[in-house]
Design an enzyme around this catalytic site. Structure first.
Site, short mmCIF file in Angstrom:
data_model
loop_
_atom_site.label_atom_id
_atom_site.label_comp_id
_atom_site.label_asym_id
_atom_site.label_seq_id
_atom_site.Cartn_x
_atom_site.Cartn_y
_atom_site.Cartn_z
N THR A 1 0.83 -1.20 0.00
CA THR A 1 0.00 0.00 0.00
C THR A 1 0.87 1.26 0.00
OG1 THR A 1 -1.69 -1.17 1.28
CG2 THR A 1 -1.81 1.23 1.26
N GLU A 2 0.63 2.14 -0.97
CA GLU A 2 1.36 3.41 -1.08
C GLU A 2 2.87 3.21 -1.06
OE1 GLU A 2 -0.19 6.00 -1.87
OE2 GLU A 2 -2.26 5.44 -1.42
N LEU A 3 3.33 2.08 -1.58
CA LEU A 3 4.76 1.75 -1.67
C LEU A 3 5.45 1.71 -0.30
CD1 LEU A 3 5.77 3.86 -4.82
CD2 LEU A 3 5.23 1.43 -4.71
N ASP B 1 5.27 6.73 -0.69
CA ASP B 1 5.34 7.70 -1.78
C ASP B 1 4.54 8.97 -1.48
OD1 ASP B 1 2.78 6.74 -1.88
OD2 ASP B 1 2.77 6.29 -4.02
#
Length: 478
Positions: free
Chosen positions: A145-147, A298
């Protein structure tokens, strides 16, 4: 030879309806179906569908030279299946080309990797199975999730069986290093790390239609010139974008789809190829270990997890949610478990961020709430009702140690039952073989028994043998 790896993310959360304090204990359905339907359908028509059609044309026109990867959450798949099934058909067509790789992600796009390894692994497993069923492929690389990534998470990813992970090329982690290499995890050396090139990704995501940007307008040939201008030994440039960038954040009138479609041709002119993440980690050797002591992502300038866990509101909601994790895993209520996953979506915590109040961040642009405090209040009302339902099955009076002991007992019993079932299956199979063998022998024995009476009758019909002469004389003397 320089390569580009394009990754497109697809995710839509299950948005909550306005849930009042007085609804707690009375209303157990938490979602705004009308809003979810409206947003998903609108974004699919404006962005997802035309973008997927563009990717199909790019693959066809390049004769398979263009390749990319897609990360799609399980919650997004559910909504597309329900509201926009034609998008699922397009994703199947992309998978059938063999040029599109699907990455593993947490099913609910959750933050479980930061606090609950067991939950994290389960969500990734279920999503990977769903991708296999729908698209006929098995994910080999994970995008959290979200890097989100850290040294603590790396061994978990490797234990799940994934060969690589895609994460953020955060400046405070890289230092003087470049994101355009393959690295290996310091805490799990066999796990390979691909890092997002933040500048080249953000040039498309945030600046493409910005007329005040000094590089405006951005064209495909200019963009590929920038890629080609990176040092020759930097072999892989990872570009990670939300698919909503195309037609959503930047409307079709901006020329964003024409820009995307022209990339393969401009890349070919400069000797640049396209690889999937799996190809990259197979073809390139890691150049160094990457140490990431604290979680990175990120989001925002900080590239940490403060977008979701940066204030007291978010941390209180996060703590309270995962305080019932063990109890939810114990229960068998399918609806309760579904709500558990939906409530874990990182978006709910993102809406509570107060960053935009101070530094003008973009958090409020994606929130259905007027303020972060309204988002917190609404979520906590829903969570309170959810916890009441959990307590109905497993009262809070049961201590965690006692609960863990019960969980261990149940798991041991499940394993014992599984072993006994295997033994029973084996015994039944042996019995079937035994019956089959004796069924074959039975006719032969019946034939033998049938011949015995016939032989006896034949013997009875034979004339008696003549007495010997000596015996005859002896009888006459008597």
């Amino acid at each position: 030879m320089k390569a580009v790896s394009l990754n497109f993310e697809i995710h839509q959360p299950m948005r909550l309806k306005r849930y009042r304090f007085f609804d707690i204990g009375n209303d157990h359905y938490y979602y705004d179906d009308f809003l979810n339907d409206d947003i998903v359908t609108r974004i699919a028509q404006r962005s997802y569908i035309p973008a997927a059609q563009t990717l199909l044309r790019m693959i066809e026109q390049s004769h398979g030279a263009f390749k990319c990867s897609i990360s799609i959450s399980g919650v997004a798949i559910e909504q597309l299946e329900q509201y926009v099934p034609e998008m699922i058909d397009l994703l199947k067509k992309l998978a059938d080309t063999g040029c599109v790789e699907f990455l593993a992600v947490p099913y609910a796009s959750s933050l479980a990797s930061l606090t609950d390894p067991e939950e994290f692994a389960e969500q990734v497993r279920v999503l990977s199975n769903k991708i296999n069923v729908l698209f006929g492929v098995d994910p080999q690389v994970l995008r959290n999730t979200e890097l989100i990534y850290s040294d603590e998470i790396a061994p978990q990813i490797l234990a799940m069986g994934y060969k690589g992970v895609l994460t953020e090329g955060a400046k405070h982690i890289l230092g003087w290093k470049s994101p355009d290499y393959v690295y290996n995890a310091a805490s799990a050396p066999k796990l390979k790390i691909l890092m997002r090139n933040a500048k080249l990704s953000d040039d498309i995501a945030f600046h493409f239609s910005d007329t005040s940007w000094d590089a405006y307008p951005l064209t495909a040939d200019k963009y590929m010139d920038w890629v080609a201008a990176t040092p020759a030994d930097e072999q892989i440039v990872n570009i990670c974008l939300n698919l909503e960038v195309f037609g959503g954040i930047h409307p079709a009138e901006s020329g964003i789809f024409q820009f995307l479609e022209a990339l393969p041709r401009m890349a070919a002119e400069r000797g640049i190829v396209f690889w999937t993440p799996t190809e990259a980690i197979k073809k390139l050797k890691p150049v160094a270990e990457m140490v990431v002591m604290h979680p990175i992502s990120d989001a925002d300038e900080a590239r940490d997890v403060s977008a979701w866990l940066g204030n007291d509101l978010q941390n209180e909601a996060f703590r309270k949610l995962y305080s019932v994790a063990e109890r939810v895993r114990l229960c068998t209520d399918r609806r309760l478990k579904q709500d558990w996953w939906y409530l874990q979506g990182a978006d709910h915590f993102y809406y509570m961020s107060t960053k935009h109040l101070a530094d003008g961040a973009v958090h409020s642009l994606f929130s259905p709430y007027e303020t972060p405090f309204q988002a917190f209040t609404n979520y906590m009302n829903v969570l309170s009702d959810f916890i009441v339902r959990v307590e109905d099955q497993y009262p809070m009076e049961i201590e965690n140690e006692e609960l863990n002991s019960l969980l261990t007992t149940i798991r041991n019993q499940e394993r014992e039952i599984a072993t006994l079932n295997k033994e029973l299956t084996s015994a039944r199979r042996d019995l079937e073989h035994y019956n089959e063998e004796h069924a074959l022998r039975a006719p032969a024995k019946a034939t033998e028994k049938a011949t015995e009476p016939a032989q006896a009758k034949a013997a009875a019909k034979k004339p008696a043998a003549k007495k010997a002469p000596a015996a005859k004389k002896a009888a006459e003397k008597k």
